[in-house]
Design a protein around this motif. Structure first.
Motif, PDB file in Angstrom:
ATOM      1  N   ARG A  80       0.839  -1.202   0.000  1.00  0.00           N
ATOM      2  CA  ARG A  80       0.000   0.000   0.000  1.00  0.00           C
ATOM      3  C   ARG A  80       0.870   1.247   0.000  1.00  0.00           C
ATOM      4  O   ARG A  80       1.756   1.410   0.849  1.00  0.00           O
ATOM      5  N   PRO A 100       0.278   9.337  -2.739  1.00  0.00           N
ATOM      6  CA  PRO A 100      -0.240   9.062  -4.082  1.00  0.00           C
ATOM      7  C   PRO A 100       0.845   8.480  -4.990  1.00  0.00           C
ATOM      8  O   PRO A 100       1.984   8.967  -5.003  1.00  0.00           O
ATOM      9  N   LEU A 101       0.490   7.411  -5.735  1.00  0.00           N
ATOM     10  CA  LEU A 101       1.471   6.734  -6.578  1.00  0.00           C
ATOM     11  C   LEU A 101       1.940   7.632  -7.724  1.00  0.00           C
ATOM     12  O   LEU A 101       1.138   8.349  -8.341  1.00  0.00           O
ATOM     13  N   GLU A 153       4.189   7.378 -11.319  1.00  0.00           N
ATOM     14  CA  GLU A 153       4.752   6.437 -12.289  1.00  0.00           C
ATOM     15  C   GLU A 153       6.223   6.740 -12.557  1.00  0.00           C
ATOM     16  O   GLU A 153       6.691   7.859 -12.395  1.00  0.00           O
ATOM     17  N   ASN A 170       8.274   4.243  -5.251  1.00  0.00           N
ATOM     18  CA  ASN A 170       7.225   4.744  -4.373  1.00  0.00           C
ATOM     19  C   ASN A 170       7.325   4.057  -3.007  1.00  0.00           C
ATOM     20  O   ASN A 170       7.401   2.822  -2.940  1.00  0.00           O
ATOM     21  N   LEU A 173      -1.696  -1.145  -3.966  1.00  0.00           N
ATOM     22  CA  LEU A 173      -2.833  -0.333  -3.569  1.00  0.00           C
ATOM     23  C   LEU A 173      -2.463   1.142  -3.518  1.00  0.00           C
ATOM     24  O   LEU A 173      -1.353   1.514  -3.123  1.00  0.00           O
ATOM     25  N   GLU A 174      -3.431   1.979  -3.887  1.00  0.00           N
ATOM     26  CA  GLU A 174      -3.269   3.413  -3.695  1.00  0.00           C
ATOM     27  C   GLU A 174      -3.231   3.721  -2.198  1.00  0.00           C
ATOM     28  O   GLU A 174      -3.599   2.895  -1.366  1.00  0.00           O
ATOM     29  N   SER A 175      -2.823   4.913  -1.859  1.00  0.00           N
ATOM     30  CA  SER A 175      -2.813   5.302  -0.449  1.00  0.00           C
ATOM     31  C   SER A 175      -4.213   5.296   0.152  1.00  0.00           C
ATOM     32  O   SER A 175      -4.377   5.163   1.365  1.00  0.00           O
ATOM     33  N   ALA A 216      -7.536   1.743  -2.543  1.00  0.00           N
ATOM     34  CA  ALA A 216      -8.060   1.237  -3.814  1.00  0.00           C
ATOM     35  C   ALA A 216      -6.968   0.482  -4.572  1.00  0.00           C
ATOM     36  O   ALA A 216      -5.788   0.855  -4.531  1.00  0.00           O
ATOM     37  N   LEU A 217      -7.367  -0.575  -5.280  1.00  0.00           N
ATOM     38  CA  LEU A 217      -6.415  -1.374  -6.042  1.00  0.00           C
ATOM     39  C   LEU A 217      -5.955  -0.613  -7.281  1.00  0.00           C
ATOM     40  O   LEU A 217      -6.775  -0.182  -8.085  1.00  0.00           O
ATOM     41  N   ARG A 218      -4.628  -0.490  -7.447  1.00  0.00           N
ATOM     42  CA  ARG A 218      -4.065   0.146  -8.646  1.00  0.00           C
ATOM     43  C   ARG A 218      -3.660  -0.912  -9.653  1.00  0.00           C
ATOM     44  O   ARG A 218      -4.001  -0.845 -10.822  1.00  0.00           O
ATOM     45  N   PHE A 219      -2.907  -1.924  -9.197  1.00  0.00           N
ATOM     46  CA  PHE A 219      -2.517  -3.025 -10.062  1.00  0.00           C
ATOM     47  C   PHE A 219      -2.611  -4.330  -9.281  1.00  0.00           C
ATOM     48  O   PHE A 219      -2.282  -4.375  -8.093  1.00  0.00           O
TER      49      PHE A 219
END
Length: 372
Positions: free
Chosen positions: A76, A80-81, A83, A87, A157-159, A162-165
């Motif tokens: 997690r 905020p992720l 690219e 991170n 997961l995003e901070s 929520a699932l990002r990948f």
């Protein structure tokens, strides 16, 4: 016992009265040839009403769960992720997989549960089995592969949680061929409910649906993901409950309807279409918006319970488990799915895929959060 003939019912009643009765004794009592009684007993075993030699009767309420046993790694983001750069994250390792998660949730709710899957002969596989044993789950039918390694899923997961990948190494499940069903069918078919996820191969799902039609058990299936929904046959006859989110339902039905921003009316339309495809009942989820249910006596929908989410992983699995638990306890599917939706919400409010406080009492203590 609608699928049993008159003589099969009579044999079953005599077995219930005296599980140690021999075939000749039963034949004499019924005025039949011993070979006829033997044929009826074979049918009762295949249909799941008795378990092999000794005429052991199945548990009155048990769910057999088939599908993914996965070693989960979750990362997690602390911010905020971004690219193309490193991170900072907070990592965790745990047991996962849709069927495995459903199994653990059911066990914590007090439903007798068995688990059938394939794991590697490795430490992650042993960790998964040991954890389920500690929960009281029957893992005696889990197959151990000497060729593949235990499936692994990595969630980024995003901070916000929520699932990002999601990255999945699930190759080992290709070994879960119909022959596995043949080896353990008396155990599966004797359950009250069978739950399967679409981590199973196409041919295995088809074989499961076909074999279920001749057993006492009812069958629930979860699509797992939009790509894996393609593993389901287009004819869902034999599936008692199908669980899908709106994106999976659209993919299965071949609809171009956007999943993002879909309404409960659109989810009801999708649930009705899944029922028309052969499923006896269908549950279509819309995340934080709500749930649509196509029951045998009509269509219903309800808003999701408002949540303070921490981690969305496992919410759908908790929803399925609580729904099945409540159906087994006597609720109709609409009431059961409402409570399932509550359990999904509660799961998003913890950092683990299975809520650590889960129990039947825990659900009862949170029923006030349901909207009337």
């Amino acid at each position: 016992m609608e699928e049993l003939g008159e003589q099969e019912r009579a044999v079953l009643e005599l077995v219930k009265a005296n599980p140690f009765a021999g075939q000749q004794e039963i034949a004499t009592m019924m005025g039949l040839a011993r070979s006829t009684v033997a044929a009826h007993i074979v049918q009762l075993i295949q249909k799941g009403y008795i378990l092999g030699r000794g005429y052991v009767l199945p548990a009155t309420r048990r769910v057999a769960c088939l599908g993914g046993a996965v070693f989960d790694r979750k990362y997690r983001a602390l911010d905020p992720l971004v690219e193309d750069t490193s991170n900072p994250v907070q990592g965790s390792r745990t047991s996962g997989g849709v069927a495995r998660n459903v199994t653990e949730n059911l066990a914590l709710l007090g439903t007798e549960t068995s688990f059938i899957s394939i794991i590697g002969n490795d430490e992650p596989g042993r960790e998964i089995l040991n954890h389920l044993r500690e929960r009281g789950v029957d893992v005696s039918q889990v197959q151990i592969s000497d060729k593949g390694r235990t499936a692994e899923y990595v969630a980024l997961l995003e901070s916000t949680g929520a699932l990002r990948f999601g990255l999945a190494d699930m190759a080992i499940f290709e070994e879960f061929q119909p022959a596995v069903l043949d080896r353990v069918w008396s155990h599966i078919g004797s359950a009250t409910w069978i739950f399967a996820d679409c981590n199973l191969p196409v041919e295995t799902l088809e074989a499961l649906i076909m074999r279920k039609r001749g057993s006492r058990a009812k069958l629930a299936i979860d699509a797992v993901s939009t790509p894996k929904v393609a593993r389901l046959p287009k004819d869902l006859s034999g599936v008692d409950i199908i669980f899908m989110n709106i994106a999976e339902a659209n993919a299965f039905l071949g609809w171009q309807m956007p999943a993002s921003g879909a309404s409960l009316d659109e989810a009801c339309e999708a649930a009705r279409a899944l029922q028309a495809a052969g499923a006896t009942e269908a549950v279509v989820t819309l995340g934080s918006t709500g749930v649509a249910v196509a029951a045998q006596d009509g269509i219903a929908s309800f808003a999701a319970v408002q949540a303070l989410p921490v981690d969305m992983t496992g919410a759908g699995d908790a929803m399925i488990a609580a729904t099945l638990h409540r159906i087994i306890s006597g609720d109709d599917i609409v009431r059961a799915a409402r409570i399932g939706s509550l359990m999904g919400t509660l799961t998003t409010e913890c950092t683990t895929s299975v809520h650590p406080a889960l129990s039947a009492h825990f659900i009862e203590a949170n029923l006030h959060r349901l909207q009337d």
